[in-house]
Motif scaffolding. Structure first.
Motif, PDB file in Angstrom:
ATOM      1  N   GLN A  71       0.810  -1.207   0.000  1.00  0.00           N
ATOM      2  CA  GLN A  71       0.000   0.000   0.000  1.00  0.00           C
ATOM      3  C   GLN A  71       0.855   1.274   0.000  1.00  0.00           C
ATOM      4  O   GLN A  71       0.629   2.180   0.797  1.00  0.00           O
ATOM      5  CB  GLN A  71      -0.956  -0.005   1.192  1.00  0.00           C
ATOM      6  N   LEU A  72       1.864   1.297  -0.852  1.00  0.00           N
ATOM      7  CA  LEU A  72       2.639   2.518  -1.011  1.00  0.00           C
ATOM      8  C   LEU A  72       1.733   3.608  -1.561  1.00  0.00           C
ATOM      9  O   LEU A  72       0.911   3.368  -2.445  1.00  0.00           O
ATOM     10  CB  LEU A  72       3.810   2.303  -1.976  1.00  0.00           C
ATOM     11  N   ARG A  73       1.905   4.806  -1.063  1.00  0.00           N
ATOM     12  CA  ARG A  73       1.104   5.943  -1.512  1.00  0.00           C
ATOM     13  C   ARG A  73       1.942   6.764  -2.488  1.00  0.00           C
ATOM     14  O   ARG A  73       3.045   7.206  -2.157  1.00  0.00           O
ATOM     15  CB  ARG A  73       0.664   6.785  -0.318  1.00  0.00           C
ATOM     16  N   ILE A  74       1.410   6.962  -3.682  1.00  0.00           N
ATOM     17  CA  ILE A  74       2.162   7.581  -4.765  1.00  0.00           C
ATOM     18  C   ILE A  74       1.472   8.852  -5.239  1.00  0.00           C
ATOM     19  O   ILE A  74       0.251   8.888  -5.399  1.00  0.00           O
ATOM     20  CB  ILE A  74       2.300   6.595  -5.952  1.00  0.00           C
ATOM     21  N   VAL A  75       2.283   9.876  -5.471  1.00  0.00           N
ATOM     22  CA  VAL A  75       1.822  11.068  -6.183  1.00  0.00           C
ATOM     23  C   VAL A  75       2.474  11.057  -7.559  1.00  0.00           C
ATOM     24  O   VAL A  75       3.696  10.938  -7.673  1.00  0.00           O
ATOM     25  CB  VAL A  75       2.185  12.358  -5.422  1.00  0.00           C
ATOM     26  N   VAL A  86       6.104   8.031  -2.290  1.00  0.00           N
ATOM     27  CA  VAL A  86       6.921   8.197  -3.495  1.00  0.00           C
ATOM     28  C   VAL A  86       6.249   9.210  -4.410  1.00  0.00           C
ATOM     29  O   VAL A  86       5.024   9.191  -4.570  1.00  0.00           O
ATOM     30  CB  VAL A  86       7.092   6.859  -4.252  1.00  0.00           C
ATOM     31  N   ALA A  87       7.054  10.085  -5.005  1.00  0.00           N
ATOM     32  CA  ALA A  87       6.571  10.995  -6.046  1.00  0.00           C
ATOM     33  C   ALA A  87       7.222  10.604  -7.365  1.00  0.00           C
ATOM     34  O   ALA A  87       8.439  10.403  -7.420  1.00  0.00           O
ATOM     35  CB  ALA A  87       6.896  12.443  -5.703  1.00  0.00           C
ATOM     36  N   ILE A  88       6.420  10.506  -8.403  1.00  0.00           N
ATOM     37  CA  ILE A  88       6.910  10.178  -9.743  1.00  0.00           C
ATOM     38  C   ILE A  88       6.613  11.369 -10.637  1.00  0.00           C
ATOM     39  O   ILE A  88       5.459  11.787 -10.762  1.00  0.00           O
ATOM     40  CB  ILE A  88       6.237   8.909 -10.282  1.00  0.00           C
ATOM     41  N   LEU A  89       7.657  11.922 -11.248  1.00  0.00           N
ATOM     42  CA  LEU A  89       7.491  13.158 -12.009  1.00  0.00           C
ATOM     43  C   LEU A  89       8.148  13.056 -13.372  1.00  0.00           C
ATOM     44  O   LEU A  89       9.268  12.533 -13.513  1.00  0.00           O
ATOM     45  CB  LEU A  89       8.126  14.347 -11.274  1.00  0.00           C
ATOM     46  N   ASP A  90       7.460  13.594 -14.377  1.00  0.00           N
ATOM     47  CA  ASP A  90       8.079  13.802 -15.686  1.00  0.00           C
ATOM     48  C   ASP A  90       9.034  14.983 -15.567  1.00  0.00           C
ATOM     49  O   ASP A  90       8.784  15.929 -14.809  1.00  0.00           O
ATOM     50  CB  ASP A  90       6.997  14.098 -16.721  1.00  0.00           C
ATOM     51  N   VAL A  91      10.142  14.943 -16.298  1.00  0.00           N
ATOM     52  CA  VAL A  91      11.105  16.050 -16.248  1.00  0.00           C
ATOM     53  C   VAL A  91      10.506  17.317 -16.826  1.00  0.00           C
ATOM     54  O   VAL A  91      10.653  18.407 -16.263  1.00  0.00           O
ATOM     55  CB  VAL A  91      12.397  15.681 -17.012  1.00  0.00           C
ATOM     56  N   ARG A  92       9.801  17.206 -17.943  1.00  0.00           N
ATOM     57  CA  ARG A  92       9.303  18.380 -18.661  1.00  0.00           C
ATOM     58  C   ARG A  92       7.792  18.483 -18.491  1.00  0.00           C
ATOM     59  O   ARG A  92       7.043  17.623 -18.962  1.00  0.00           O
ATOM     60  CB  ARG A  92       9.693  18.296 -20.131  1.00  0.00           C
ATOM     61  N   LEU A  93       7.380  19.542 -17.824  1.00  0.00           N
ATOM     62  CA  LEU A  93       5.970  19.742 -17.500  1.00  0.00           C
ATOM     63  C   LEU A  93       5.530  21.150 -17.903  1.00  0.00           C
ATOM     64  O   LEU A  93       6.373  22.014 -18.165  1.00  0.00           O
ATOM     65  CB  LEU A  93       5.759  19.544 -15.989  1.00  0.00           C
ATOM     66  N   GLU A 137      12.295  12.534   3.315  1.00  0.00           N
ATOM     67  CA  GLU A 137      11.953  11.117   3.482  1.00  0.00           C
ATOM     68  C   GLU A 137      11.207  10.551   2.276  1.00  0.00           C
ATOM     69  O   GLU A 137      10.983   9.342   2.164  1.00  0.00           O
ATOM     70  CB  GLU A 137      11.093  10.921   4.740  1.00  0.00           C
ATOM     71  N   LEU A 138      10.824  11.406   1.343  1.00  0.00           N
ATOM     72  CA  LEU A 138      10.054  10.999   0.169  1.00  0.00           C
ATOM     73  C   LEU A 138      10.953  10.344  -0.874  1.00  0.00           C
ATOM     74  O   LEU A 138      12.027  10.852  -1.198  1.00  0.00           O
ATOM     75  CB  LEU A 138       9.383  12.236  -0.444  1.00  0.00           C
ATOM     76  N   GLY A 139      10.511   9.209  -1.415  1.00  0.00           N
ATOM     77  CA  GLY A 139      11.191   8.620  -2.563  1.00  0.00           C
ATOM     78  C   GLY A 139      10.798   9.368  -3.826  1.00  0.00           C
ATOM     79  O   GLY A 139       9.636   9.754  -3.982  1.00  0.00           O
ATOM     80  N   THR A 191       7.325  -1.279 -11.469  1.00  0.00           N
ATOM     81  CA  THR A 191       6.772  -1.269 -10.116  1.00  0.00           C
ATOM     82  C   THR A 191       7.836  -1.642  -9.089  1.00  0.00           C
ATOM     83  O   THR A 191       7.824  -1.138  -7.963  1.00  0.00           O
ATOM     84  CB  THR A 191       5.560  -2.208 -10.004  1.00  0.00           C
ATOM     85  N   ASP A 192       8.780  -2.501  -9.484  1.00  0.00           N
ATOM     86  CA  ASP A 192       9.886  -2.833  -8.583  1.00  0.00           C
ATOM     87  C   ASP A 192      10.768  -1.619  -8.359  1.00  0.00           C
ATOM     88  O   ASP A 192      11.270  -1.396  -7.250  1.00  0.00           O
ATOM     89  CB  ASP A 192      10.716  -3.980  -9.163  1.00  0.00           C
ATOM     90  N   ALA A 193      10.968  -0.800  -9.418  1.00  0.00           N
ATOM     91  CA  ALA A 193      11.761   0.423  -9.269  1.00  0.00           C
ATOM     92  C   ALA A 193      11.106   1.373  -8.270  1.00  0.00           C
ATOM     93  O   ALA A 193      11.792   2.008  -7.456  1.00  0.00           O
ATOM     94  CB  ALA A 193      11.927   1.112 -10.625  1.00  0.00           C
ATOM     95  N   VAL A 194       9.783   1.464  -8.307  1.00  0.00           N
ATOM     96  CA  VAL A 194       9.068   2.304  -7.344  1.00  0.00           C
ATOM     97  C   VAL A 194       9.324   1.805  -5.924  1.00  0.00           C
ATOM     98  O   VAL A 194       9.614   2.592  -5.012  1.00  0.00           O
ATOM     99  CB  VAL A 194       7.552   2.302  -7.642  1.00  0.00           C
ATOM    100  N   ARG A 195       9.252   0.495  -5.744  1.00  0.00           N
ATOM    101  CA  ARG A 195       9.488  -0.080  -4.420  1.00  0.00           C
ATOM    102  C   ARG A 195      10.917   0.189  -3.947  1.00  0.00           C
ATOM    103  O   ARG A 195      11.139   0.561  -2.787  1.00  0.00           O
ATOM    104  CB  ARG A 195       9.232  -1.592  -4.450  1.00  0.00           C
ATOM    105  N   ARG A 196      11.887   0.022  -4.844  1.00  0.00           N
ATOM    106  CA  ARG A 196      13.283   0.217  -4.462  1.00  0.00           C
ATOM    107  C   ARG A 196      13.569   1.671  -4.087  1.00  0.00           C
ATOM    108  O   ARG A 196      14.326   1.953  -3.152  1.00  0.00           O
ATOM    109  CB  ARG A 196      14.199  -0.228  -5.608  1.00  0.00           C
TER     110      ARG A 196
END
Length: 218
Positions: free
Chosen positions: A5-9, A53-60, A81-83, A122-127
């Protein structure tokens, strides 16, 4: 992975990619706590979402130049503390070095067109959440090519091990890639630490510091 149950933005301006990733995270057992097309008020959004975890595109938007990477760097400073996992169409060495500069892990840089396995993503997100460092091999190669290699004391095998460390691989994964035993990898890692003068510390992530030394040292 299911149950964590990782919470992702997620911050991605492409609606199709954004919705596809939301579905992927749902199937992986992650919670998409926020999905946005821009990085406005990103720190507040992340904190409100209680994201892991936050996942972001470089160009927005609005300029599609570096809004995403600037947001990632801001998050590194404000929410340590955020991945953070950055997605890009290109190898942008300056940005990758800036993200790695803190030296404490929890960061990744992947190229969109080279993400071919949903399980690996998804494994990269976990790592990243577990304070690992995840770099696309082409990103590593681009960083190395942009600077002279200062680590002349390392043997060819130690350089091979360090490059795979830079991709965020575990000792077991490195052993499998190089067709050697885990014990041999451990010996090489210890030798790398010793040659780089990285003493054992309870607070510093030596694997990441070794990668930083490899990529950034003049």
């Amino acid at each position: 992975m299911p149950g964590q149950q990782l919470r992702i933005v997620l911050v991605e301006d492409s609606v199709l990619l954004r919705e596809g990733l939301v579905r992927l995270f749902d199937e992986a057992g992650y919670v998409t706590a926020g999905a946005f097309g821009d990085a406005d008020d990103i720190v507040a959004r992340v904190r409100t979402a209680e994201a892991d975890v936050a996942i972001l595109d470089v160009r927005l938007p609005p300029s599609f130049r570096d809004e995403g990477i600037k947001a990632a760097l801001l998050l590194r400073a404000e929410v340590p503390e955020l991945g953070i996992l950055v997605l890009s169409q290109y190898v942008e060495g300056v940005y990758a070095r800036e993200l790695l500069a803190a030296g404490d892990g929890g960061v990744g840089y992947l190229l969109k067109d080279r993400v071919t396995s949903l399980d690996e993503f998804t494994d990269a997100v976990r790592r990243v959440h577990e304070r690992g460092t995840v770099l696309d091999p082409l990103v590593v190669q681009g960083l190395l090519a942009s600077r002279p290699n200062p680590l002349t004391a390392l043997t060819p095998r130690e350089r091979d091990v360090l490059e795979l460390m830079a991709e965020g691989r575990s000792n077991a994964s490195i052993a499998a890639r190089l067709f050697i035993g885990v014990g041999a990898v451990e010996k090489n890692v210890s030798a790398i630490f010793a040659k780089l003068g990285l003493e054992e510390s309870a607070t510093e992530h030596r694997r990441v510091l070794a990668v930083i030394a490899y990529l950034q040292r003049d």
